[in-house]
Design a protein around this motif. Structure first.
Motif, PDB file in Angstrom:
ATOM      1  N   PRO A  31      43.332  16.512  -0.578  1.00 25.26           N
ATOM      2  CA  PRO A  31      43.219  15.714   0.653  1.00 25.26           C
ATOM      3  C   PRO A  31      41.912  14.941   0.742  1.00 25.26           C
ATOM      4  N   PHE A  32      40.816  15.508   0.214  1.00 26.71           N
ATOM      5  CA  PHE A  32      39.534  14.806   0.226  1.00 26.71           C
ATOM      6  C   PHE A  32      39.609  13.535  -0.610  1.00 26.71           C
ATOM      7  N   LEU A  33      40.216  13.647  -1.791  1.00 23.84           N
ATOM      8  CA  LEU A  33      40.355  12.473  -2.654  1.00 23.84           C
ATOM      9  C   LEU A  33      41.325  11.461  -2.054  1.00 23.84           C
ATOM     10  N   ASP A  34      42.382  11.967  -1.413  1.00 28.33           N
ATOM     11  CA  ASP A  34      43.392  11.098  -0.799  1.00 28.33           C
ATOM     12  C   ASP A  34      42.828  10.337   0.399  1.00 28.33           C
ATOM     13  N   HIS A  35      42.266  11.082   1.342  1.00 28.56           N
ATOM     14  CA  HIS A  35      41.904  10.510   2.634  1.00 28.56           C
ATOM     15  C   HIS A  35      40.469   9.993   2.703  1.00 28.56           C
ATOM     16  N   ASN A  36      39.534  10.814   2.221  1.00 31.24           N
ATOM     17  CA  ASN A  36      38.126  10.430   2.357  1.00 31.24           C
ATOM     18  C   ASN A  36      37.690   9.403   1.329  1.00 31.24           C
ATOM     19  N   LEU A  37      38.175   9.542   0.092  1.00 32.96           N
ATOM     20  CA  LEU A  37      37.828   8.564  -0.941  1.00 32.96           C
ATOM     21  C   LEU A  37      38.902   7.498  -1.114  1.00 32.96           C
ATOM     22  N   ALA A  38      40.071   7.714  -0.487  1.00 32.84           N
ATOM     23  CA  ALA A  38      41.176   6.747  -0.520  1.00 32.84           C
ATOM     24  C   ALA A  38      41.560   6.350  -1.941  1.00 32.84           C
ATOM     25  N   LEU A  39      41.614   7.322  -2.838  1.00 39.79           N
ATOM     26  CA  LEU A  39      41.990   7.037  -4.221  1.00 39.79           C
ATOM     27  C   LEU A  39      43.503   6.860  -4.338  1.00 39.79           C
ATOM     28  N   GLN A  40      43.916   5.873  -5.108  1.00 42.83           N
ATOM     29  CA  GLN A  40      45.331   5.679  -5.383  1.00 42.83           C
ATOM     30  C   GLN A  40      45.776   6.641  -6.486  1.00 42.83           C
ATOM     31  N   ALA A  41      47.058   6.638  -6.797  1.00 39.31           N
ATOM     32  CA  ALA A  41      47.648   7.652  -7.674  1.00 39.31           C
ATOM     33  C   ALA A  41      46.940   7.746  -9.034  1.00 39.31           C
ATOM     34  N   ASN A  42      46.784   6.626  -9.722  1.00 39.20           N
ATOM     35  CA  ASN A  42      46.210   6.677 -11.070  1.00 39.20           C
ATOM     36  C   ASN A  42      44.737   7.072 -11.081  1.00 39.20           C
ATOM     37  N   PRO A  43      43.881   6.458 -10.239  1.00 42.71           N
ATOM     38  CA  PRO A  43      42.482   6.917 -10.211  1.00 42.71           C
ATOM     39  C   PRO A  43      42.361   8.382  -9.794  1.00 42.71           C
ATOM     40  N   LEU A  44      43.189   8.818  -8.859  1.00 39.04           N
ATOM     41  CA  LEU A  44      43.139  10.203  -8.409  1.00 39.04           C
ATOM     42  C   LEU A  44      43.471  11.155  -9.555  1.00 39.04           C
ATOM     43  N   THR A  45      44.508  10.809 -10.322  1.00 43.48           N
ATOM     44  CA  THR A  45      44.888  11.639 -11.465  1.00 43.48           C
ATOM     45  C   THR A  45      43.764  11.701 -12.495  1.00 43.48           C
ATOM     46  N   LEU A  46      43.109  10.571 -12.720  1.00 48.39           N
ATOM     47  CA  LEU A  46      42.001  10.530 -13.681  1.00 48.39           C
ATOM     48  C   LEU A  46      40.850  11.417 -13.226  1.00 48.39           C
ATOM     49  N   VAL A  47      40.525  11.366 -11.934  1.00 45.06           N
ATOM     50  CA  VAL A  47      39.446  12.202 -11.399  1.00 45.06           C
ATOM     51  C   VAL A  47      39.789  13.682 -11.570  1.00 45.06           C
ATOM     52  N   LEU A  48      41.030  14.060 -11.283  1.00 49.39           N
ATOM     53  CA  LEU A  48      41.445  15.453 -11.426  1.00 49.39           C
ATOM     54  C   LEU A  48      41.423  15.891 -12.891  1.00 49.39           C
ATOM     55  N   LEU A  49      41.778  14.978 -13.796  1.00 48.81           N
ATOM     56  CA  LEU A  49      41.734  15.299 -15.219  1.00 48.81           C
ATOM     57  C   LEU A  49      40.306  15.571 -15.674  1.00 48.81           C
ATOM     58  N   VAL A  50      39.385  14.684 -15.297  1.00 43.66           N
ATOM     59  CA  VAL A  50      37.983  14.864 -15.682  1.00 43.66           C
ATOM     60  C   VAL A  50      37.428  16.129 -15.042  1.00 43.66           C
ATOM     61  N   PHE A  51      37.859  16.423 -13.810  1.00 49.86           N
ATOM     62  CA  PHE A  51      37.434  17.652 -13.144  1.00 49.86           C
ATOM     63  C   PHE A  51      37.838  18.872 -13.970  1.00 49.86           C
ATOM     64  N   GLY A  52      39.088  18.888 -14.446  1.00 51.31           N
ATOM     65  CA  GLY A  52      39.555  19.999 -15.272  1.00 51.31           C
ATOM     66  C   GLY A  52      38.796  20.099 -16.579  1.00 51.31           C
ATOM     67  N   LEU A  53      38.497  18.960 -17.198  1.00 50.31           N
ATOM     68  CA  LEU A  53      37.777  18.963 -18.466  1.00 50.31           C
ATOM     69  C   LEU A  53      36.332  19.436 -18.287  1.00 50.31           C
ATOM     70  N   THR A  54      35.694  19.029 -17.189  1.00 50.19           N
ATOM     71  CA  THR A  54      34.324  19.488 -16.940  1.00 50.19           C
ATOM     72  C   THR A  54      34.305  20.990 -16.665  1.00 50.19           C
ATOM     73  N   ASN A  55      35.370  21.493 -16.047  1.00 52.24           N
ATOM     74  CA  ASN A  55      35.487  22.934 -15.831  1.00 52.24           C
ATOM     75  C   ASN A  55      35.575  23.674 -17.166  1.00 52.24           C
ATOM     76  N   CYS A  56      36.380  23.134 -18.094  1.00 49.57           N
ATOM     77  CA  CYS A  56      36.470  23.723 -19.443  1.00 49.57           C
ATOM     78  C   CYS A  56      35.111  23.709 -20.124  1.00 49.57           C
ATOM     79  N   LEU A  57      34.405  22.587 -20.012  1.00 51.75           N
ATOM     80  CA  LEU A  57      33.087  22.465 -20.632  1.00 51.75           C
ATOM     81  C   LEU A  57      32.111  23.474 -20.029  1.00 51.75           C
ATOM     82  N   GLY A  58      32.167  23.638 -18.712  1.00 57.75           N
ATOM     83  CA  GLY A  58      31.289  24.590 -18.055  1.00 57.75           C
ATOM     84  C   GLY A  58      31.533  26.009 -18.530  1.00 57.75           C
TER      85      GLY A  58
END
Length: 401
Positions: A240-267
Motif C-alpha cells: 500500500p505504501f508503494l501504491d498510494h504514497n509513492l503512486a508507483l504503477q504496475a511495472n515500476p512497483l514490481t521492479l522495486v519489489l524485485l530489488v527489495f527481495g534481491l537486497t534481502n538475499c544480499l543482506g
C-alpha cells in the motif's frame, strides 16, 4: 537411520542427505511464499473481498497466532511420531490452505485458510533446525542450514515482485493456486527424499519452559519479538505504501519489489560472512540503523528516489535479523537448539502477527506516518533489550555471547 543419544541430542549421521536438505529448502520456499504473498496483493485482495487493506493485512495476523500455538505444542505432542510423517502432514495442510484461500468466497473463508497455514508455519519452523541435525554430520551443518534458510530469501522474491507482477495479469486467486502447485511439488520431493527421522522422546513442556527461567534467555526471546515486530510493522504494508504514497504503477512497483527481495538475499549472505567477527555490535547496531531508516522515511516527504533507496536498505538489513538471532542460538544454546527452536518460532510468529494487527489498525486510522513512528520506537526498544540480554548472559556465564 539416525539414532538418539542418551543425553537427549541426536547423533550426527555418517553422510549428508543433500536431497533431503534441498527438499526442506523447497518446503521453506513454498511455506514462506504462502505466508507473505498477501503483502504484495493487499490492495487487490481487499478490493475483491470488499474489505479494507488493514483487514486484509490481518490475514497475516491469523497465521502468526496459530503459528505461535503450534510451535509450542507440536514437539511435545508429537514426541513419539516420526518426524518425516509430521513434515509430510504439514505439507499436505499447506496445499489445502492455499486452495481454500484461492477459492475463498468471503473474508471468513480466507481467514480459515490462513489459520491452517499458521499451523504449518509454526510446526515446520519449530522442527526445521532439529531435522537438519539428523540429515548432516556436524561439519556440514552450517552449509545445510544455509541452504534451508535460503528458502526464506527465495520466498521473499516469489511473494513480493513475482506475485505482484503475476497478480496484475492473472489475478490474486490464481497466485494462490500456483502456490498450491509449488507446495505439491515440495510434498512429492519430501516424500521421496526424506529418510526416516525418529523423534526426540525427551521433548516436553517442562524442559522447554525451564529455559525461560534464565533471565538472559527470556530477554533474548523478548528482543526477538521487538526485532521482527519492528521490521514487519512496515513490511506488511509495503505494497500500500508503494501504491498510494509513492503512486508507483504496475511495472515500476514490481521492479522495486524485485530489488527489495534481491537486497534481502544480499543482506543474508553478507550477515553470514561478518556476524561471526562482529556479533554483538551488529546485533545492537542493526536495530539502530533500522530506527534511523524509519525516521528518514517519515521525514523525506516527496522525494521518491530517497524513499526507494531507504526501502532497499530496509530489506538488506533484514537479512541481518534472520541470521543474527539464529546465530544467537548457536553461540549460546547450541546444546538446547531443539527446545529453544519452538520458543523462538513462537516469538517470531507472535511478533509478525502483532505487527500485522497493530499495523492494520494504525494504517487504517492514522496512515503510513504513524507506522514509521511506531517502527522507530520498537527498534529503539529492540536495541536496548538486546544490549540487556548480552549483559545478563555475561553475568550468568562469565562469557561473551
Amino acid at each position: 537411520m539416525v539414532s538418539v543419544r542418551s543425553n537427549n541430542t541426536l547423533n550426527s549421521p555418517d553422510k549428508t542427505y543433500w536431497s533431503a536438505i534441498f527438499a526442506l529448502f523447497m518446503g521453506v520456499t513454498s511455506l514462506i511464499a504462502a505466508e507473505f504473498i498477501p503483502v504484495s496483493l493487499l490492495t487487490p485482495i481487499a478490493h475483491d473481498l470488499h474489505i479494507t487493506e488493514g483487514q486484509a493485512g490481518q490475514s497475516i495476523t491469523m497465521v502468526g497466532i496459530f503459528a505461535v500455538i503450534t510451535s509450542l505444542l507440536l514437539a511435545p505432542l508429537t514426541k513419539k511420531i516420526n518426524r518425516k510423517s509430521v513434515l509430510l502432514t504439514l505439507s499436505i495442510l499447506l496445499i489445502l490452505s492455499n486452495v481454500i484461500v484461492a477459492l475463498a468466497p468471503n473474508y471468513f473463508m480466507m481467514l480459515i485458510g490462513r489459520t491452517i497455514l499458521g499451523i504449518c508455519v509454526g510446526g515446520f519452523w519449530s522442527m526445521a533446525s532439529a531435522v537438519v541435525l539428523q540429515l548432516a554430520p556436524s561439519k556440514n551443518i552450517p552449509r545445510a542450514l544455509s541452504i534451508v534458510y535460503a528458502g526464506v530469501s527465495v520466498a521473499t522474491i516469489i511473494s513480493l515482485p513475482l506475485a505482484s507482477y503475476l497478480g496484475n495479469i492473472i489475478g490474486w486467486r490464481n497466485i494462490f493456486l500456483i502456490a498450491a502447485a509449488l507446495s505439491f511439488i515440495a510434498l512429492i520431493f519430501q516424500l521421496f527424499a526424506l529418510p526416516t527421522l525418529p523423534p526426540n522422546r525427551h521433548n516436553n513442556f517442562k524442559n522447554m519452559f525451564a529455559l525461560l527461567k534464565q533471565n538472559w534467555v527470556l530477554m533474548g526471546i523478548i528482543g526477538t519479538v521487538f526485532s521482527y515486530g519492528g521490521y514487519h510493522l512496515f513490511f506488511t504494508y509495503l505494497r500500500p505504501f508503494l501504491d498510494h504514497n509513492l503512486a508507483l504503477q504496475a511495472n515500476p512497483l514490481t521492479l522495486v519489489l524485485l530489488v527489495f527481495g534481491l537486497t534481502n538475499c544480499l543482506g543474508t549472505f553478507i550477515a553470514g560472512l561478518i556476524l561471526g567477527r562482529f556479533f554483538r555490535p551488529i546485533m545492537i547496531g542493526m536495530h539502530i540503523v533500522l530506527a534511523c531508516i524509519a525516521i528518514l522515511l517519515l521525514s523525506s516527504i516527496g522525494d521518491m528516489t530517497i524513499k526507494i533507496v531507504l526501502i532497499m536498505i530496509w530489506g538488506f538489513i533484514f537479512g541481518f535479523i534472520t541470521v543474527g538471532w539464529s546465530t544467537w542460538i548457536t553461540r549460546t544454546l547450541a546444546d538446547k537448539a531443539e527446545l529453544i527452536g519452538g520458543l523462538l518460532v513462537a516469538a517470531i510468529q507472535f511478533s509478525i502477527g502483532m505487527a500485522a494487527g497493530i499495523g492494520g489498525f494504525t494504517f487504517d486510522n492514522f496512515g503510513i506516518g504513524a507506522i514509521f513512528i511506531a517502527s522507530t520506537l520498537i527498534f529503539i526498544m529492540a536495541a536496548i533489550i538486546t544490549t540487556f540480554c548480552f549483559s545478563l548472559y555475561k553475568h550468568a556465564t562469565g562469557k561473551l555471547a
